[in-house]
Each structure stands twice: as structure tokens, then as C-alpha cells.
Design an enzyme around this catalytic site. Sequence first.
Site, PDB file in Angstrom:
ATOM      1  N   LYS A 130      21.865  15.516  -2.750  1.00 48.67           N
ATOM      2  CA  LYS A 130      22.206  14.108  -2.614  1.00 48.67           C
ATOM      3  C   LYS A 130      22.733  13.545  -3.931  1.00 48.67           C
ATOM      4  O   LYS A 130      22.306  13.969  -5.010  1.00 48.67           O
ATOM      5  CB  LYS A 130      20.980  13.299  -2.167  1.00 48.67           C
ATOM      6  CG  LYS A 130      20.429  13.726  -0.816  1.00 48.67           C
ATOM      7  CD  LYS A 130      19.194  12.935  -0.448  1.00 48.67           C
ATOM      8  CE  LYS A 130      18.650  13.377   0.906  1.00 48.67           C
ATOM      9  NZ  LYS A 130      19.560  13.055   2.013  1.00 48.67           N
ATOM     10  N   PRO A 145       0.824  -1.212   0.000  1.00 46.85           N
ATOM     11  CA  PRO A 145       0.000   0.000   0.000  1.00 46.85           C
ATOM     12  C   PRO A 145       0.855   1.258   0.000  1.00 46.85           C
ATOM     13  O   PRO A 145       1.740   1.419   0.834  1.00 46.85           O
ATOM     14  CB  PRO A 145      -0.804  -0.129   1.296  1.00 46.85           C
ATOM     15  CG  PRO A 145      -0.873  -1.608   1.530  1.00 46.85           C
ATOM     16  CD  PRO A 145       0.457  -2.132   1.082  1.00 46.85           C
ATOM     17  N   GLU A 146       0.564   2.148  -0.958  1.00 50.54           N
ATOM     18  CA  GLU A 146       1.308   3.400  -1.066  1.00 50.54           C
ATOM     19  C   GLU A 146       0.352   4.568  -0.874  1.00 50.54           C
ATOM     20  O   GLU A 146      -0.728   4.398  -0.316  1.00 50.54           O
ATOM     21  CB  GLU A 146       2.045   3.444  -2.413  1.00 50.54           C
ATOM     22  CG  GLU A 146       2.982   2.254  -2.598  1.00 50.54           C
ATOM     23  CD  GLU A 146       3.735   2.267  -3.917  1.00 50.54           C
ATOM     24  OE1 GLU A 146       4.022   3.368  -4.433  1.00 50.54           O
ATOM     25  OE2 GLU A 146       4.046   1.180  -4.439  1.00 50.54           O
ATOM     26  N   ARG A 181       1.424 -11.130   6.846  1.00 54.22           N
ATOM     27  CA  ARG A 181       2.873 -11.282   6.969  1.00 54.22           C
ATOM     28  C   ARG A 181       3.458 -10.564   8.185  1.00 54.22           C
ATOM     29  O   ARG A 181       4.652 -10.618   8.426  1.00 54.22           O
ATOM     30  CB  ARG A 181       3.554 -10.781   5.695  1.00 54.22           C
ATOM     31  CG  ARG A 181       3.236 -11.624   4.479  1.00 54.22           C
ATOM     32  CD  ARG A 181       3.915 -11.095   3.232  1.00 54.22           C
ATOM     33  NE  ARG A 181       5.364 -11.092   3.363  1.00 54.22           N
ATOM     34  CZ  ARG A 181       6.197 -10.567   2.468  1.00 54.22           C
ATOM     35  NH1 ARG A 181       5.702  -9.990   1.380  1.00 54.22           N
ATOM     36  NH2 ARG A 181       7.492 -10.616   2.649  1.00 54.22           N
ATOM     37  N   LYS A 233       2.516   7.041   3.678  1.00 56.31           N
ATOM     38  CA  LYS A 233       2.069   5.675   3.942  1.00 56.31           C
ATOM     39  C   LYS A 233       1.542   5.497   5.369  1.00 56.31           C
ATOM     40  O   LYS A 233       1.061   4.418   5.710  1.00 56.31           O
ATOM     41  CB  LYS A 233       3.222   4.698   3.698  1.00 56.31           C
ATOM     42  CG  LYS A 233       3.727   4.681   2.266  1.00 56.31           C
ATOM     43  CD  LYS A 233       4.872   3.689   2.118  1.00 56.31           C
ATOM     44  CE  LYS A 233       5.449   3.722   0.715  1.00 56.31           C
ATOM     45  NZ  LYS A 233       6.567   2.748   0.552  1.00 56.31           N
ATOM     46  N   ASN A 274       7.205   1.565  -4.616  1.00 57.22           N
ATOM     47  CA  ASN A 274       7.836   1.028  -5.817  1.00 57.22           C
ATOM     48  C   ASN A 274       7.059   1.302  -7.098  1.00 57.22           C
ATOM     49  O   ASN A 274       7.602   1.810  -8.076  1.00 57.22           O
ATOM     50  CB  ASN A 274       8.073  -0.479  -5.659  1.00 57.22           C
ATOM     51  CG  ASN A 274       9.204  -0.966  -6.531  1.00 57.22           C
ATOM     52  OD1 ASN A 274      10.229  -0.305  -6.683  1.00 57.22           O
ATOM     53  ND2 ASN A 274       9.028  -2.130  -7.128  1.00 57.22           N
TER      54      ASN A 274
END
Length: 397
Positions: A177, A2-3, A130, A62, A196
Site C-alpha cells: 500500500k 476504547p481501543e 453518543r 476493538k 488514535n
Amino acid sequence: MPEIGEVARIVNYLQKHLVGKTLAVVKAQHDDIIFGKVGCSAEAFEKALTGKKVMGARQQGKYFWMEMSSPPHPLMHFGMTGWMNIRDEETAYYKPDNPKTTNEWPPKFWKFALQTAEEPKAEAAFVDKRRLARIRLIDCVASEIRKVSPLVQNGPDPIVDKEIFTEDWLGAKLASKKVPIKALLLDQVNISGIGNWVGDEVLYNARIHPEQYSNTLSLEQVKQLHKSIQYVCGFAVDNLADSSKFPEDWLFKHRWGKGKKDSATKLPNGDKFVFLTVGGRTSCVVPSVQKKTGPVAKDVENEAEENVKSESEEEEKPAKRKRVPKSKDRKRTIDEESEPVENGDFNGVAHNEDEAEQASKPASKKRKSNGKAKIEDAKAMKINDRRRSTRMSGKGL
């Protein structure tokens, strides 16, 4: 996983079914990982929520939470497989081909279950097969939740924090960065909510290769990346991650068959997509669209490998053989050339397998000592002299 869009979907259902209502029943099953890893417990969770009114539901990337009528407030993160079920409501953000209907409640793998006091009663349950999700309690006033850990350590949400997430802010973050741009997008410390599949969709839309260093993007690329983040995240949130509403030309619609027989490898327009690993995560890339416009880590590594390869090839070229003179110095020259190779190698590289094997043998087995060689050579010369004398004598007769 889930994003940003999927979490927005659950926040929507919480607002629809729980906000404004009192939690009459709260049951929780203790889990040393989901609760325990963040210093919470099932008992504390039940005590904190029972009899409280849900005043609101919010999200930052999230993470999502419920604002209760008094502290503490439950803060949740789905991890890889966590989710919220609402009884008699289809909350899933994708529809399986063969849905399995069940009236089981609480649902399988539940961690906590809630029931409202008001009629009609609403029931909700947090599930995670999980056990990678996290559930904790935040003891502060509701308006300060984002100012304490863990939310304070995370970057701005591109949809909730549009006043912070500006083009200038993004440009400064990228320039500060030197990491692959995909890795930067996935790090929640930089930007909240991008996972992702969203990261891949954003970079495809922005026509940026995921391996390119963040500080090598041009001003035009930064501008387009900012637009792409807002577009993809905004569309996912506005449509509550309902994939049936996603555009057909999105990678999301075609990327999920990796490793499966006869799976798609092209988009509707014919562009081929491939998979590669960036920052430890699988990335879906369209090479014809996402060109590298600057150096990336892999390019530097490949260049170093090429240099090493060239040096090795140079070392492996056979050495020129010395000319052996026909004079009396022939024996000395041959002795010099046949000296054992020091340390059993040839400048660090064996020229061929035979030489490598020979080089590994003890020097005593490679040749006889110089003294013995000279004695044998002297004997051979005397024998040859006698033979020549004999032949000459024969001719004289």
C-alpha cells in the site's frame, strides 16, 4: 475511544463476573442506531440471551463478544463512547479528578442490562451516550464467529494473533500500500485494535513520522515498527488500559491538553510534541524524534505548490519596455505599444492592480480609434509647423 487495551479490560471483567453463569434477566432498550444499524433489535437481543449460560468472552481488536451456550452470540463494538458497567465494580480505565458517585442502576444511557441467576448475583450494563456503538447477534457456532462478517473483514489482532502478525506479514502489508503509515495503522481492515492514541504511541516508539508512506519504510524501520506495535499493544492489554501504570515517557501521559491554557507541550526529557492532521485524525508527533526518511503526500503537494508559485512569479515580472525611436516612426511605435491587451489580461496574470483594473475596462474607453488618433496627430503636427514658421519669421526680422 476504547481501543485494544480498553476492550481487553472489559473482556477481563466479563470473564470475572459473567462467564460460567446463567443470565436470568435480560433487558434491552431498542435503539434504531446501536441495534438497528446492524440488523438487530432489543426484542431479539432479550430472546437470544435470556436463560442462556455465558461460556466465554473474547476479543478481536476493538470488537468483543460473549460465547453463549447456544447461538446466537452477542458481538459488540464500543464506538467512541460506549462502555460496560459492572454493578459495584469500578470498570473505568481512567480516573476523573472529581469522580461522581451514584447508585443509579441501570446506569444512565444504558442499552441493555444483564443479571445472573447464581448468587451472589452479578449485574452488567452496556452504556453509550453518543450512540456510536454497535450491538448485533451472530448466528453461528462460537468457534466460527471470527470467520463471518464483520470480523472476517478485519485484520489480525497483534496480541491474539501473534502467529499471523509476524514481521514478514507486516512488511508485506506495508509494501502493498502507498498510504501514510498512520492511516494504515488506523484502518481495521489491516490490523485490528489500533486506534488514535495507540497509533501515535507506536509511531513515536518506532521513531517513524506518521505522514510517511507505508511502502517507503526500510527493512530496519519495519522491524522496529513490528516490535513497537507488540510492545505498546501488549503493555496496554497486560495492564488492562490502566493509564496509571503507563510509562511516564509515553505520549499518552502528556498529550491530552491540546487547546487548553498552560497545557504541556514537552515530554519529561524536554522533547517538544506538536499536533497535525493525518488521514483526517489528529496526530501527536515529536518532530525531533520522528524524522521523515522518505517522501510523503504533503511533500509532493508542497513541491507542486512551489512550482506553481515560481511560474507565477516569473509571469509577474514586468515586461521590458520597448525603446521609443526619435524618428518619424515614434507615433507608430507608441500606437503599437498601447494596443488593448487581448482578453483583458497579461499572459493570464495582471502585473499590478492598476493594469488589472485598466485591462478589465472596455477597449473603447482605453483609447481612441486609430483613425481619430491619426487625424489629431496630423493636426498637432500642422500647428507645430506653423509655430516653428512664426518663430523663424520672427528671428528673420
